[in-house]
Design an enzyme around this catalytic site. Structure first.
Site, PDB file in Angstrom:
ATOM      1  N   ASP A  37       0.448  -0.943   0.400  1.00 25.17           N
ATOM      2  CA  ASP A  37       0.006  -0.035   0.095  1.00 25.17           C
ATOM      3  C   ASP A  37       1.089   1.031  -0.099  1.00 25.17           C
ATOM      4  OD1 ASP A  37       1.060   0.562   2.831  1.00 25.17           O
ATOM      5  OD2 ASP A  37      -1.033   0.085   3.270  1.00 25.17           O
ATOM      6  N   ASP A  70      -7.761  -7.524   1.543  1.00 21.42           N
ATOM      7  CA  ASP A  70      -6.288  -7.590   2.284  1.00 21.42           C
ATOM      8  C   ASP A  70      -7.816  -7.152   3.601  1.00 21.42           C
ATOM      9  OD1 ASP A  70      -5.364  -5.324   3.626  1.00 21.42           O
ATOM     10  OD2 ASP A  70      -6.348  -4.744   1.671  1.00 21.42           O
ATOM     11  N   CYS A  77     -12.061 -28.055   9.138  1.00 22.03           N
ATOM     12  CA  CYS A  77     -10.671 -27.246   9.210  1.00 22.03           C
ATOM     13  C   CYS A  77      -9.310 -27.999   9.311  1.00 22.03           C
ATOM     14  CB  CYS A  77     -10.501 -26.399   9.641  1.00 22.03           C
ATOM     15  SG  CYS A  77      -9.064 -25.433   9.191  1.00 22.03           S
ATOM     16  N   CYS A 117      -6.463 -26.353   8.643  1.00 20.68           N
ATOM     17  CA  CYS A 117      -4.829 -26.299   8.936  1.00 20.68           C
ATOM     18  C   CYS A 117      -4.392 -27.041   9.662  1.00 20.68           C
ATOM     19  CB  CYS A 117      -5.792 -24.535   9.242  1.00 20.68           C
ATOM     20  SG  CYS A 117      -6.003 -24.892  11.382  1.00 20.68           S
ATOM     21  N   HIS A 170      -4.903 -21.212  12.143  1.00 13.73           N
ATOM     22  CA  HIS A 170      -5.879 -21.208  11.857  1.00 13.73           C
ATOM     23  C   HIS A 170      -6.861 -20.629  10.738  1.00 13.73           C
ATOM     24  CE1 HIS A 170     -10.236 -22.453  11.753  1.00 13.73           C
ATOM     25  NE2 HIS A 170     -10.693 -21.667  12.472  1.00 13.73           N
ATOM     26  N   CYS A 198      -6.054 -27.021  13.422  1.00  8.68           N
ATOM     27  CA  CYS A 198      -6.647 -27.973  13.953  1.00  8.68           C
ATOM     28  C   CYS A 198      -6.664 -29.720  13.521  1.00  8.68           C
ATOM     29  CB  CYS A 198      -8.172 -27.574  12.933  1.00  8.68           C
ATOM     30  SG  CYS A 198      -8.841 -26.698  13.052  1.00  8.68           S
TER      31      CYS A 198
END
Length: 373
Positions: A94, A268, A306, A308, A337, A311
């Site tokens: 940015d 974002d 999930c 991930c 996560h 998890c």
């Protein structure tokens, strides 16, 4: 070859959402996409390899913070952000404008640029369109942003109008200042606060400058969600269909879906990492606060749906214990996560577009989270 290329793959028959692909010098990725925020050349709590494991293809870094520390000349000497942080996929920076206006209590806005006090040591600094673009050229991101003024919410019409018009003038200066147009795509930013007529005029002025991509700024800054959606309904159709469309600073599940429905390609937000560090967890059934006592003996994963690392390997009880004990691993697992949850959500959005069922997908997610339909 242009610095960036947008490829439209499909438009959802049930909504205005689009499935696309963006090609940059460092990688290609499908859209709509969520970009994890690595403010200071790092996504807090995550290594580059871990970001790849969760499926991140593009991340965002912040020019304001890197301008102040360590200095963009140091980053340039290290080979730009890609070399400095060892990330070989796409990066967006940015312009620093939002932070200049939001973090500094003492600032003086003039046509030339903005004089402000560093939030680190209070020293006086100056940022202009030319300085912002030079800094981003040093940082070497694939996508860079025009320096703009993000008007506060709420603000009077006349203030928003002056701000919008100055943003256009600054955008022209940014385009002239970009020394690396062949490998750094400069996006223009549409402003105009919550005033439809200003948004329309800003979209006309910014698209007339022919940028390779366009962002919608000044939303998700405190206005009600229905106003944000109204502004998107007005603004997005005015942006070229063959260029990427980026909604800045949006990262909650409902806003991601609503933005995608209206044709946004890129998002974002610091939300998933920030709330994760405080113990708030996105799940397929809504948010939970894993620090709460009721999870002390909950030996299920954060989210049974999930995939991930957190998890697959740990329980709510264990992660709660880490938070209560002040262990860094708790913050890391929650961050891991939450980012994977949003990347999974974007996978679901893209799949729903392919199947022409994004509005049905919206209903499923909104019902799970208790959002009003």
């Amino acid at each position: 070859m242009p610095a960036i290329r947008y490829e439209l793959i499909k438009t959802c028959k049930q909504s205005g959402a689009r499935l696309g692909r963006i090609h940059t010098p460092h990688s290609s990725f499908e859209t709509p996409v969520f970009m994890p925020v690595g403010t200071q050349a790092t996504v807090k709590g995550m290594s580059p390899d871990e970001l790849k494991e969760i499926g991140a293809h593009i991340i965002l870094s912040n020019t304001y913070h890197l301008f102040l520390r360590p200095g963009t000349d140091i980053v340039r000497e290290a080979g730009g952000l890609h070399g400095f942080m060892n990330w070989d996929r796409s990066i967006l920076t940015d312009s620093g404008g939002f932070q200049v206006f939001s973090l500094s209590d003492l600032r003086d806005i003039k046509e030339e640029g903005v004089t402000f006090r560093s939030h680190i040591d209070g020293s006086k600094k100056f940022m202009s369109p030319e300085i912002s673009i030079k800094a981003q050229n040093h940082l070497g991101a694939d996508i860079i942003m025009a320096f703009d003024e993000c008007a506060p919410y709420p603000c009077e019409f006349e203030y928003a109008k002056r701000s919008m018009e100055m943003t256009t003038r600054w955008a022209k200066r940014c385009k002239q200042a970009n020394a690396r147009p062949d490998d750094q795509a400069l996006f223009g930013i549409v402003q105009g606060s919550t005033y439809p007529e200003l948004r329309k005029e800003s979209a006309r002025q910014i698209t007339d400058l022919d940028f390779p991509g366009y962002a919608i700024g000044g939303l998700s800054v405190g206005e009600p969600g229905e106003i944000m959606n109204e502004i998107l309904d007005i603004t997005v159709p005015l942006l070229p269909a063959d260029r990427p469309r980026y909604l800045m600073g949006v990262g909650s599940p409902d806003y991601l879906i609503e933005g995608a429905i209206r044709g946004i390609d890129m998002f974002d937000c610091v939300l998933p990492t920030r709330i994760g560090r405080n113990g708030t967890i996105f799940t397929s059934k809504g948010r939970i606060i894993v620090r709460d006592a009721k999870y002390a003996r909950d030996f299920s994963p954060l989210d049974t749906e999930c995939d991930c690392y957190a998890c697959r390997n740990f329980t709510r009880a264990y992660i709660r214990h880490l938070f209560k004990a002040g262990e860094i691993l708790g913050l890391r697992l929650a961050t891991w996560h939450n980012l994977r949850f949003l990347i999974n959500l974007m996978d679901g959005i893209r799949q729903a577009i392919k199947e022409d069922r994004l509005l049905d997908f919206r209903k499923e997610i909104f019902t799970a989270y208790g959002y009003p339909l």
